[in-house]
Design an enzyme around this catalytic site. Structure first.
Site, PDB file in Angstrom:
ATOM      1  N   HIS A  63      -1.896 -10.213   2.808  1.00  0.00           N
ATOM      2  CA  HIS A  63      -2.282 -10.977   1.475  1.00  0.00           C
ATOM      3  C   HIS A  63      -3.532 -10.185   1.056  1.00  0.00           C
ATOM      4  CE1 HIS A  63      -3.566 -14.149  -1.083  1.00  0.00           C
ATOM      5  NE2 HIS A  63      -2.298 -14.473  -1.293  1.00  0.00           N
ATOM      6  N   ASN A  70       2.314 -20.930  -0.162  1.00  0.00           N
ATOM      7  CA  ASN A  70       1.229 -20.563   0.720  1.00  0.00           C
ATOM      8  C   ASN A  70       0.219 -21.377   0.669  1.00  0.00           C
ATOM      9  OD1 ASN A  70      -0.928 -19.223   1.934  1.00  0.00           O
ATOM     10  ND2 ASN A  70      -1.021 -17.448   0.400  1.00  0.00           N
ATOM     11  N   LYS A  76      -2.711 -21.595   1.939  1.00  0.00           N
ATOM     12  CA  LYS A  76      -3.828 -21.107   2.254  1.00  0.00           C
ATOM     13  C   LYS A  76      -4.889 -21.836   3.307  1.00  0.00           C
ATOM     14  CE  LYS A  76      -3.482 -18.417  -2.116  1.00  0.00           C
ATOM     15  NZ  LYS A  76      -4.265 -17.831  -3.118  1.00  0.00           N
ATOM     16  N   SER A 104      -0.583 -17.236  -9.734  1.00  0.00           N
ATOM     17  CA  SER A 104      -0.472 -18.469 -10.865  1.00  0.00           C
ATOM     18  C   SER A 104       0.938 -18.896 -11.155  1.00  0.00           C
ATOM     19  CB  SER A 104      -1.505 -18.058 -11.952  1.00  0.00           C
ATOM     20  OG  SER A 104      -2.691 -17.851 -11.465  1.00  0.00           O
ATOM     21  N   GLU A 132      -6.112 -11.577  -0.085  1.00  0.00           N
ATOM     22  CA  GLU A 132      -7.525 -12.339   0.324  1.00  0.00           C
ATOM     23  C   GLU A 132      -7.670 -11.843   1.825  1.00  0.00           C
ATOM     24  OE1 GLU A 132      -6.155 -16.280  -0.190  1.00  0.00           O
ATOM     25  OE2 GLU A 132      -6.091 -15.767  -2.341  1.00  0.00           O
ATOM     26  N   GLY A 139      -4.990 -17.325  -8.212  1.00  0.00           N
ATOM     27  CA  GLY A 139      -5.795 -18.411  -8.696  1.00  0.00           C
ATOM     28  C   GLY A 139      -6.596 -18.457  -9.817  1.00  0.00           C
ATOM     29  N   GLU A 176       1.795  -9.326  -5.837  1.00  0.00           N
ATOM     30  CA  GLU A 176       0.676 -10.345  -6.165  1.00  0.00           C
ATOM     31  C   GLU A 176      -0.406  -9.617  -6.933  1.00  0.00           C
ATOM     32  OE1 GLU A 176       1.055 -14.138  -4.039  1.00  0.00           O
ATOM     33  OE2 GLU A 176      -0.289 -12.884  -2.922  1.00  0.00           O
TER      34      GLU A 176
END
Ligand code: PGA
Length: 261
Positions: A98, A12, A14, A216, A100, A176, A170
């Site tokens: 996702h 991904n 991003k 991560s 985010e 991250g 996730e």
């Protein structure tokens, strides 16, 4: 009970990668193709790089997907991109829900469900993300949160539709942050997700479902995570922005997979 599947490894990207950067990363990944041969590999570039990436990857084993889509096929929806547009440029996958998107752009489980149905209707395979916040984990609400995301997001699918789905667990606190979930922490949630899927779609389909972990993931954590029964691969963010760690993650998963055969 699930049998181990070919590792499914998705990168991904991003909101990273210009066209120039896309070309050089994909050239490096293609050069490493022999190392990736035992895994299913997908890259998820930003919209602006998708057509370029699709052209470069045509006829190669590396597959391509988008990071989001809108649920209508066309119309007055300024700034949005539809499933037929993604199919048109060669996408096979699309990330939906996702964290985010959920956090910064208000994507709800109801929207996730509509997007999944739009993707399936157009022949795209959804990679559906679920995961709890740190506060939810600390409050002992991890299973409840993830199970409700699965139940609401994945409702109303036909068995054929369900077969196309990849679920990505996730945990938000691991994305991250450099804080990977331990294999045991990830496995217990993957197990619960599979159980939930089997309640909705039956044991056989649930056993075949691909459930990947994201948060991560690094070369050093890939092997031990993939060793877990219900972990079928990874959704990799930061470590997918350079060829070396991404290839290394795939190689470690392939090594773990081969030991299970
Ligand atoms: P990360 O991102 O690997 O950088 O934690 C994973 C993701 O958000 O898909």
């Amino acid at each position: 009970m699930p049998h181990k599947k070919t590792p499914f490894i998705a990168g991904n990207w991003k909101m990273h990668m210009t066209l120039q950067e896309t070309r050089s990363l994909l050239t490096a990944l293609l050069a490493a193709s022999p190392d990736l041969a035992g895994a299913e590999i997908v890259v998820l570039p930003p919209f602006t790089a998708l057509a370029e990436a699709a052209a470069l990857l045509l006829g190669t084993p590396i597959q391509i997907g988008a990071q989001s889509l809108f649920w209508e096929d066309k119309g007055a929806f300024t700034g949005e991109v539809s499933a037929p547009m993604l199919v048109d440029i060669g996408c096979r996958f699309v990330v939906i829900g996702h964290s985010e998107r959920r956090q910064h752009f208000g994507e709800t489980d109801a929207a996730v469900n509509k997007k999944i149905l739009a993707a399936l209707r157009n022949g795209l395979r959804p990679i559906v993300c679920v995961g709890e916040t740190l506060a939810e984990r600390d409050a002992g609400r991890t299973f409840e949160r993830v199970e409700s995301q699965v139940a609401l997001g994945l409702s109303g699918l036909s068995p054929q539709g369900f077969r196309e789905i990849v679920v990505a667990y996730e945990p938000i606190w691991a994305i991250g942050t450099g804080k990977t979930a331990t294999p045991a922490q990830a496995e217990e949630v993957h197990y619960r997700i599979r159980l939930k899927l089997s309640e909705k779609y039956g044991n056989d389909l649930a056993a075949c479902a691909i459930i990947i972990y994201g948060g991560s993931v690094k070369p050093a954590s890939s092997y031990s995570l993939f060793k877990e029964k219900n972990i079928d691969g990874f959704l990799v963010g930061g470590a997918s922005l350079a060829a070396e760690p991404f290839v290394q993650i795939a190689k470690e998963a392939i090594r773990a997979y081969k030991e299970e055969l």
